[in-house]
Design a protein around this motif. Structure first.
Motif, PDB file in Angstrom:
ATOM      1  N   ALA A 106      -1.783   3.429  -9.436  1.00 29.91           N
ATOM      2  CA  ALA A 106      -1.308   3.411  -8.044  1.00 29.91           C
ATOM      3  C   ALA A 106      -2.487   3.370  -7.076  1.00 29.91           C
ATOM      4  N   CYS A 107      -3.512   4.189  -7.353  1.00 34.22           N
ATOM      5  CA  CYS A 107      -4.702   4.238  -6.495  1.00 34.22           C
ATOM      6  C   CYS A 107      -5.443   2.904  -6.532  1.00 34.22           C
ATOM      7  N   GLN A 108      -5.507   2.301  -7.721  1.00 38.34           N
ATOM      8  CA  GLN A 108      -6.179   1.010  -7.874  1.00 38.34           C
ATOM      9  C   GLN A 108      -5.462  -0.083  -7.088  1.00 38.34           C
ATOM     10  N   VAL A 109      -4.130  -0.073  -7.141  1.00 33.86           N
ATOM     11  CA  VAL A 109      -3.317  -1.049  -6.406  1.00 33.86           C
ATOM     12  C   VAL A 109      -3.566  -0.927  -4.905  1.00 33.86           C
ATOM     13  N   LEU A 110      -3.562   0.311  -4.403  1.00 37.03           N
ATOM     14  CA  LEU A 110      -3.748   0.538  -2.963  1.00 37.03           C
ATOM     15  C   LEU A 110      -5.158   0.196  -2.506  1.00 37.03           C
ATOM     16  N   ASN A 111      -6.147   0.498  -3.331  1.00 40.23           N
ATOM     17  CA  ASN A 111      -7.530   0.131  -2.997  1.00 40.23           C
ATOM     18  C   ASN A 111      -7.704  -1.381  -2.948  1.00 40.23           C
ATOM     19  N   GLU A 112      -7.095  -2.056  -3.910  1.00 37.79           N
ATOM     20  CA  GLU A 112      -7.159  -3.521  -3.952  1.00 37.79           C
ATOM     21  C   GLU A 112      -6.490  -4.116  -2.715  1.00 37.79           C
ATOM     22  N   TYR A 113      -5.355  -3.567  -2.346  1.00 36.43           N
ATOM     23  CA  TYR A 113      -4.596  -4.058  -1.194  1.00 36.43           C
ATOM     24  C   TYR A 113      -5.363  -3.827   0.106  1.00 36.43           C
ATOM     25  N   ALA A 114      -6.102  -2.716   0.168  1.00 39.02           N
ATOM     26  CA  ALA A 114      -6.819  -2.379   1.404  1.00 39.02           C
ATOM     27  C   ALA A 114      -8.174  -3.071   1.517  1.00 39.02           C
ATOM     28  N   TYR A 115      -8.880  -3.217   0.386  1.00 41.70           N
ATOM     29  CA  TYR A 115     -10.277  -3.632   0.466  1.00 41.70           C
ATOM     30  C   TYR A 115     -10.588  -5.023  -0.065  1.00 41.70           C
ATOM     31  N   ASN A 116      -9.630  -5.671  -0.720  1.00 43.20           N
ATOM     32  CA  ASN A 116      -9.887  -7.012  -1.234  1.00 43.20           C
ATOM     33  C   ASN A 116     -10.042  -7.986  -0.058  1.00 43.20           C
ATOM     34  N   SER A 117     -11.214  -8.621   0.028  1.00 43.06           N
ATOM     35  CA  SER A 117     -11.506  -9.497   1.164  1.00 43.06           C
ATOM     36  C   SER A 117     -10.622 -10.744   1.203  1.00 43.06           C
ATOM     37  N   LYS A 118      -9.963 -11.065   0.095  1.00 40.47           N
ATOM     38  CA  LYS A 118      -9.078 -12.232   0.074  1.00 40.47           C
ATOM     39  C   LYS A 118      -7.771 -11.964   0.815  1.00 40.47           C
ATOM     40  N   PHE A 119      -7.440 -10.690   0.986  1.00 40.77           N
ATOM     41  CA  PHE A 119      -6.217 -10.315   1.694  1.00 40.77           C
ATOM     42  C   PHE A 119      -6.492 -10.250   3.191  1.00 40.77           C
ATOM     43  N   PRO A 120      -5.500 -10.591   4.022  1.00 43.38           N
ATOM     44  CA  PRO A 120      -5.714 -10.505   5.481  1.00 43.38           C
ATOM     45  C   PRO A 120      -5.885  -9.054   5.927  1.00 43.38           C
ATOM     46  N   ALA A 121      -6.614  -8.846   7.021  1.00 46.57           N
ATOM     47  CA  ALA A 121      -6.792  -7.490   7.567  1.00 46.57           C
ATOM     48  C   ALA A 121      -5.426  -6.903   7.899  1.00 46.57           C
ATOM     49  N   ASN A 122      -5.153  -5.731   7.354  1.00 44.34           N
ATOM     50  CA  ASN A 122      -3.817  -5.154   7.479  1.00 44.34           C
ATOM     51  C   ASN A 122      -3.926  -3.641   7.667  1.00 44.34           C
ATOM     52  N   PRO A 123      -3.671  -3.140   8.875  1.00 37.47           N
ATOM     53  CA  PRO A 123      -3.787  -1.687   9.101  1.00 37.47           C
ATOM     54  C   PRO A 123      -2.905  -0.862   8.175  1.00 37.47           C
ATOM     55  N   ASN A 124      -1.712  -1.374   7.840  1.00 32.67           N
ATOM     56  CA  ASN A 124      -0.805  -0.607   6.983  1.00 32.67           C
ATOM     57  C   ASN A 124      -1.397  -0.335   5.607  1.00 32.67           C
ATOM     58  N   ALA A 125      -2.215  -1.261   5.128  1.00 34.02           N
ATOM     59  CA  ALA A 125      -2.844  -1.075   3.813  1.00 34.02           C
ATOM     60  C   ALA A 125      -3.690   0.195   3.804  1.00 34.02           C
ATOM     61  N   HIS A 126      -4.387   0.457   4.903  1.00 31.52           N
ATOM     62  CA  HIS A 126      -5.246   1.643   4.997  1.00 31.52           C
ATOM     63  C   HIS A 126      -4.420   2.904   5.256  1.00 31.52           C
ATOM     64  N   VAL A 127      -3.296   2.733   5.935  1.00 29.34           N
ATOM     65  CA  VAL A 127      -2.376   3.862   6.150  1.00 29.34           C
ATOM     66  C   VAL A 127      -1.803   4.313   4.805  1.00 29.34           C
ATOM     67  N   TYR A 128      -1.337   3.360   3.993  1.00 27.89           N
ATOM     68  CA  TYR A 128      -0.757   3.702   2.686  1.00 27.89           C
ATOM     69  C   TYR A 128      -1.791   4.366   1.791  1.00 27.89           C
ATOM     70  N   LEU A 129      -3.017   3.858   1.817  1.00 29.00           N
ATOM     71  CA  LEU A 129      -4.079   4.441   0.991  1.00 29.00           C
ATOM     72  C   LEU A 129      -4.380   5.870   1.452  1.00 29.00           C
ATOM     73  N   TYR A 130      -4.495   6.061   2.761  1.00 26.87           N
ATOM     74  CA  TYR A 130      -4.766   7.398   3.307  1.00 26.87           C
ATOM     75  C   TYR A 130      -3.651   8.375   2.919  1.00 26.87           C
ATOM     76  N   GLN A 131      -2.404   7.961   3.092  1.00 25.92           N
ATOM     77  CA  GLN A 131      -1.271   8.835   2.771  1.00 25.92           C
ATOM     78  C   GLN A 131      -1.249   9.202   1.290  1.00 25.92           C
ATOM     79  N   PHE A 132      -1.583   8.238   0.433  1.00 25.59           N
ATOM     80  CA  PHE A 132      -1.642   8.489  -1.012  1.00 25.59           C
ATOM     81  C   PHE A 132      -2.751   9.495  -1.336  1.00 25.59           C
ATOM     82  N   LEU A 133      -3.934   9.272  -0.776  1.00 30.27           N
ATOM     83  CA  LEU A 133      -5.069  10.172  -1.023  1.00 30.27           C
ATOM     84  C   LEU A 133      -4.764  11.592  -0.539  1.00 30.27           C
ATOM     85  N   LYS A 134      -4.109  11.678   0.606  1.00 33.61           N
ATOM     86  CA  LYS A 134      -3.752  12.987   1.164  1.00 33.61           C
ATOM     87  C   LYS A 134      -2.731  13.693   0.278  1.00 33.61           C
ATOM     88  N   ARG A 135      -1.741  12.934  -0.226  1.00 32.00           N
ATOM     89  CA  ARG A 135      -0.710  13.513  -1.117  1.00 32.00           C
ATOM     90  C   ARG A 135      -1.333  14.112  -2.367  1.00 32.00           C
TER      91      ARG A 135
END
Length: 412
Positions: free
Chosen positions: A215-244
């Protein structure tokens, strides 16, 4: 002549389309439907050899009319869509997907699932790149519906579990839905794009079965992969997961730092500022001040008591310690031409005092330090607070008067 006939026919079609557009803009759905009928009939009488390609136009307009027409039924809509599927094989998968959306909007989940399953088994000629992408979308949305079924079965199982019951058939069905959903959701999120809902559902599946690393790998890939468009929600989901999962402050700050760079007005900037203020590192505390100032640049934050409280607390600490006044000065220099009218007018002072005493207190403290004891906002609020004999406003007035030299240093 033949040429004249073609010109007249083309002109009449354009006029008819204009009438349809006008009727739709005015929400005259019955009138729009009548004109669309004339338009389709005129196309059937078109003997010109030139290909006009009207099928997508008819599909788009017809769908919109049927969705809003007071006398349309689901049976009519289904019949129309089935005809549209046969009009152009290149659009078959798009029409199937839209059909599924319409069924879902009307609560017909099983029918939508069946529609997507049939579309998934459809083949026409050699698979093109566009068809391949559309097929992945079909599979992905079917995966979402499998996730929905899994979620329902999971809730049933959890409810039964609390009452001491065990239902193997429910558990088996749940695991079956999990496998089908996971396969399709995993595939779609590999493709660069914005897949928020799909990512959230896939992570939920993985978390439930304890696969936190994946799950953490999926969220990191979604947030930091340069091939994906800049997406604030990707960083929100990662932050919420890390906090949980109780991850380190360093990881949380890192996730929110990028979110701040993309959307400085995001609601999580309160959390970000709070973490940074508690840091022992000077650079992070300075960043915290920058973050809260940047958030308050946006109109949506003007009356956010928490935000003003964060700024007031940090500004007060700096003024008392008489250290880092240059931090405040640096932030204020770019705002002193427009913040006074934006945040600290007499009109706002009066309105804030009447509507929210706590807000007016926090803002008055900030205004007193940034604009001095003679600033319009501070003068009005402190006067009203003292007049109402509210103790904290008397203390506030003394504090600002005492530290007025700090204002002089900040203002330069």
């Amino acid at each position: 002549s033949s040429h004249e006939h073609k010109l007249n026919f083309k002109k009449s079609k354009e006029v008819c389309l204009n009438y349809i557009q006008d009727a739709m803009l005015q929400k005259q759905w019955k009138r729009a439907a009548e004109f669309l009928t004339f338009y389709i009939e005129s196309l059937e009488k078109d003997f010109s050899t030139a290909y006009m390609g009207p099928s997508e136009m008819i599909w788009r307009i017809g769908t919109e009319i049927l969705c809003h027409h007071s006398h349309s039924s689901m049976k009519q809509f289904n019949s129309f869509i089935e005809q549209m599927k046969t009009l152009g094989v290149k659009r078959y998968l798009k029409v199937c997907l839209e059909h599924a959306f319409h069924l879902l909007c009307n609560g017909l989940i099983d029918e939508a699932y069946q529609n997507l399953s049939l579309a998934e088994s459809w083949r026409f000629g050699e698979q093109t790149t566009i068809q391949d992408k559309e097929m992945k979308l079909i599979q992905a949305y079917r995966g979402l519906l499998d996730y929905y079924s899994w979620s329902k079965q999971k809730n049933i199982l959890l409810e039964h579990g609390q009452n001491g019951f065990e239902d193997l058939s429910v558990e088996q069905e749940m695991h079956s839905c999990f496998r089908k959903a996971a396969v399709n959701l995993k595939e779609i999120i590999k493709i660069p794009g914005v897949w928020d809902l799909f990512v959230k559902c896939y992570v939920d599946l993985l978390e439930f079965y304890g696969d936190h690393n994946e799950a953490c790998q999926v969220l990191n890939e979604y947030a930091y992969n340069s091939k994906f468009p800049a997406n604030p929600n990707a960083h929100v989901y990662l932050y919420q997961f890390l906090k949980r999962h109780g991850e380190s402050k360093k990881s949380l700050i890192s996730a929110l730092k990028i979110l701040h760079d993309i959307v400085p007005s995001h609601e999580l900037m309160i959390d970000f500022n709070t973490m940074l203020q508690k840091s022992k590192k000077r650079k992070k505390r300075q960043l915290g001040l920058e973050v809260i100032f940047a958030a308050l640049d946006y109109a949506g934050w003007k009356e956010n008591v928490k935000a003003w409280s964060c700024l007031a607390r940090q500004v007060k600490q700096i003024v008392i310690s008489e250290k880092h006044l240059d931090w405040i000065k640096q932030e204020w220099n770019s705002r002193k031409d427009w913040w006074p009218a934006f945040h600290f007018s007499r009109y706002l002072a009066k309105r804030n005092w009447q509507e929210n005493e706590s807000l007016s207190y926090e803002k008055a403290l900030v205004a007193g330090i940034l604009l001095g004891k003679d600033g319009k906002y501070f003068k009005y609020v402190s006067h009203q607070g003292c007049k109402a004999q509210v103790k904290r406003f008397r203390i506030l007035k003394k504090f600002v008067n005492k530290h007025n030299p700090a204002y002089l240093r900040i203002s330069g």
